[in-house]
Design an enzyme around this catalytic site. Structure first.
Site, PDB file in Angstrom:
ATOM      1  N   PRO A  15       5.072 -42.703  11.419  1.00  0.00           N
ATOM      2  CA  PRO A  15       3.904 -42.551  10.566  1.00  0.00           C
ATOM      3  C   PRO A  15       3.394 -43.892  10.038  1.00  0.00           C
ATOM      4  CG  PRO A  15       5.607 -40.971   9.984  1.00  0.00           C
ATOM      5  CD  PRO A  15       6.237 -41.961  10.913  1.00  0.00           C
ATOM      6  N   GLU A  16       2.121 -43.932   9.726  1.00  0.00           N
ATOM      7  CA  GLU A  16       1.529 -45.157   9.217  1.00  0.00           C
ATOM      8  C   GLU A  16       1.665 -45.217   7.693  1.00  0.00           C
ATOM      9  OE1 GLU A  16      -1.882 -46.919  11.001  1.00  0.00           O
ATOM     10  OE2 GLU A  16      -2.012 -45.374  12.525  1.00  0.00           O
ATOM     11  N   HIS A 104      18.337 -32.696  14.389  1.00  0.00           N
ATOM     12  CA  HIS A 104      17.669 -33.953  14.013  1.00  0.00           C
ATOM     13  C   HIS A 104      17.647 -34.196  12.505  1.00  0.00           C
ATOM     14  CE1 HIS A 104      16.559 -33.982  18.175  1.00  0.00           C
ATOM     15  NE2 HIS A 104      15.639 -33.044  18.037  1.00  0.00           N
ATOM     16  N   ARG A 123      13.399 -38.839  17.194  1.00  0.00           N
ATOM     17  CA  ARG A 123      13.510 -39.954  18.136  1.00  0.00           C
ATOM     18  C   ARG A 123      14.484 -41.033  17.672  1.00  0.00           C
ATOM     19  NH1 ARG A 123       7.582 -41.535  20.309  1.00  0.00           N
ATOM     20  NH2 ARG A 123       8.879 -42.558  21.858  1.00  0.00           N
ATOM     21  N   ARG A 168      -6.616 -69.176  14.861  1.00  0.00           N
ATOM     22  CA  ARG A 168      -5.831 -68.113  15.492  1.00  0.00           C
ATOM     23  C   ARG A 168      -6.568 -67.601  16.720  1.00  0.00           C
ATOM     24  NH1 ARG A 168      -1.621 -66.381  12.038  1.00  0.00           N
ATOM     25  NH2 ARG A 168      -0.914 -65.187  13.830  1.00  0.00           N
TER      26      ARG A 168
END
Length: 288
Positions: A15-16, A104, A123, A168
């Site tokens: 998740p972000e 899990h 995962r 950059r």
């Protein structure tokens, strides 16, 4: 000896940040200021092995605060801080203490108030690490020390970002997703903020003007604030602490919208792969 924190490529952008912040807010009411009764580990083999001595260290300690730094949740106690990362598929839920564990469900932080905080991670790219108070501030931890300022803080501003873009020679989307430069703008929100700023994702960072940097920073803040307010982006792997899917009511303008009309000009949204990430943009609104 090489640092164990450099052994795997950091590709954990789901998740972000908004989902992590939603999780922090979700677990705080039941877990903050509570005494830890037990620390149960069913599978220690996450991204990095869990320190099993925590099963003896944590019971009896009070969770003094629950904060977030980047995508890490920080559960502070008198003796140290637990750093929890949800990886790509993890979630934390607050459940009654006697709730049976499912597949899990790898870690439980059992509390004396009759609840537990459970980490589920199919995962196993998440992590549960310990930073002892004897090692100094948790901000000095190897995984936190080089992080950019928090995206919603005053330190993350247009002038700061403009200075970071000088010389950059890298695509601006890649720089936005570099946690040493900007924290929290994962793939979804990088795409959205660049669209809102009318900046093509492949634009060389050093070519941005100070005005463009100011606009981009403001839009990164806006899209993250909106996501946090609305509970996070719907991701099939993310579950909020109460067991309901996260959600993002605001319509995503370009992310995962390839072939659909741009909401501004009607031009079909295009998709390219940039640094192994899918990038979405409007070729008319976001010219190179």
């Amino acid at each position: 000896m090489a640092s164990p924190f450099k052994t795997r490529n950091d590709r954990t952008d789901m998740p972000e940040l908004p989902e992590v912040e939603t999780t922090r807010k979700g677990i705080t009411p039941k877990a903050n200021q509570q005494v830890i009764k037990a620390f149960i580990v069913r599978n220690a083999s996450l991204r990095w092995p869990i320190d099993l001595t925590l099963k003896q260290k944590l019971p009896g300690l009070v969770i003094q605060s629950i904060n977030r730094r980047g995508k890490y949740l920080l559960l502070k106690t008198e003796l140290g801080t637990l750093l929890i990362h949800l990886g790509m598929s993890g979630n934390l839920r607050v459940l009654p203490e006697n709730t049976p564990a499912l597949k899990h469900d790898h870690v439980d932080i059992v509390l004396e108030n009759g609840y537990l905080v459970r980490l589920n991670d199919p995962r196993r790219f998440g992590s549960v690490l310990w930073h002892s108070a004897n090692e100094g501030s948790v901000e000095q931890h190897k995984l936190l020390a080089k992080l950019a300022p928090e995206p919603l803080s005053d330190e993350f501003n247009g002038q700061y970002f403009y200075e970071k873009t000088r010389n950059r020679k890298v695509a601006i989307k890649s720089l936005v997703m570099n946690s040493a430069v900007a924290v929290g703008a994962g793939n979804i929100y990088a795409n959205e903020s660049l669209f809102m700023s009318k900046i093509h994702p492949q634009t060389m960072a050093s070519k941005l003007t100070e005005k463009q940097c100011e606009l981009l920073v403001n839009n990164i803040k806006k899209v993250l604030e909106a996501a946090i307010e609305q509970g996070g982006t719907t991701l099939k792997d993310f579950m909020s602490p109460d067991g309901k899917p996260g959600y993002f009511v605001q319509k995503l303008n370009v992310y995962d919208q390839a072939g659909k009309p741009c909401p501004v000009c009607g031009t079909p949204i295009e998709r390219i792969i940039l640094n192994q990430r899918a990038s979405y943009f409007c070729p008319k609104c976001q010219k190179t």
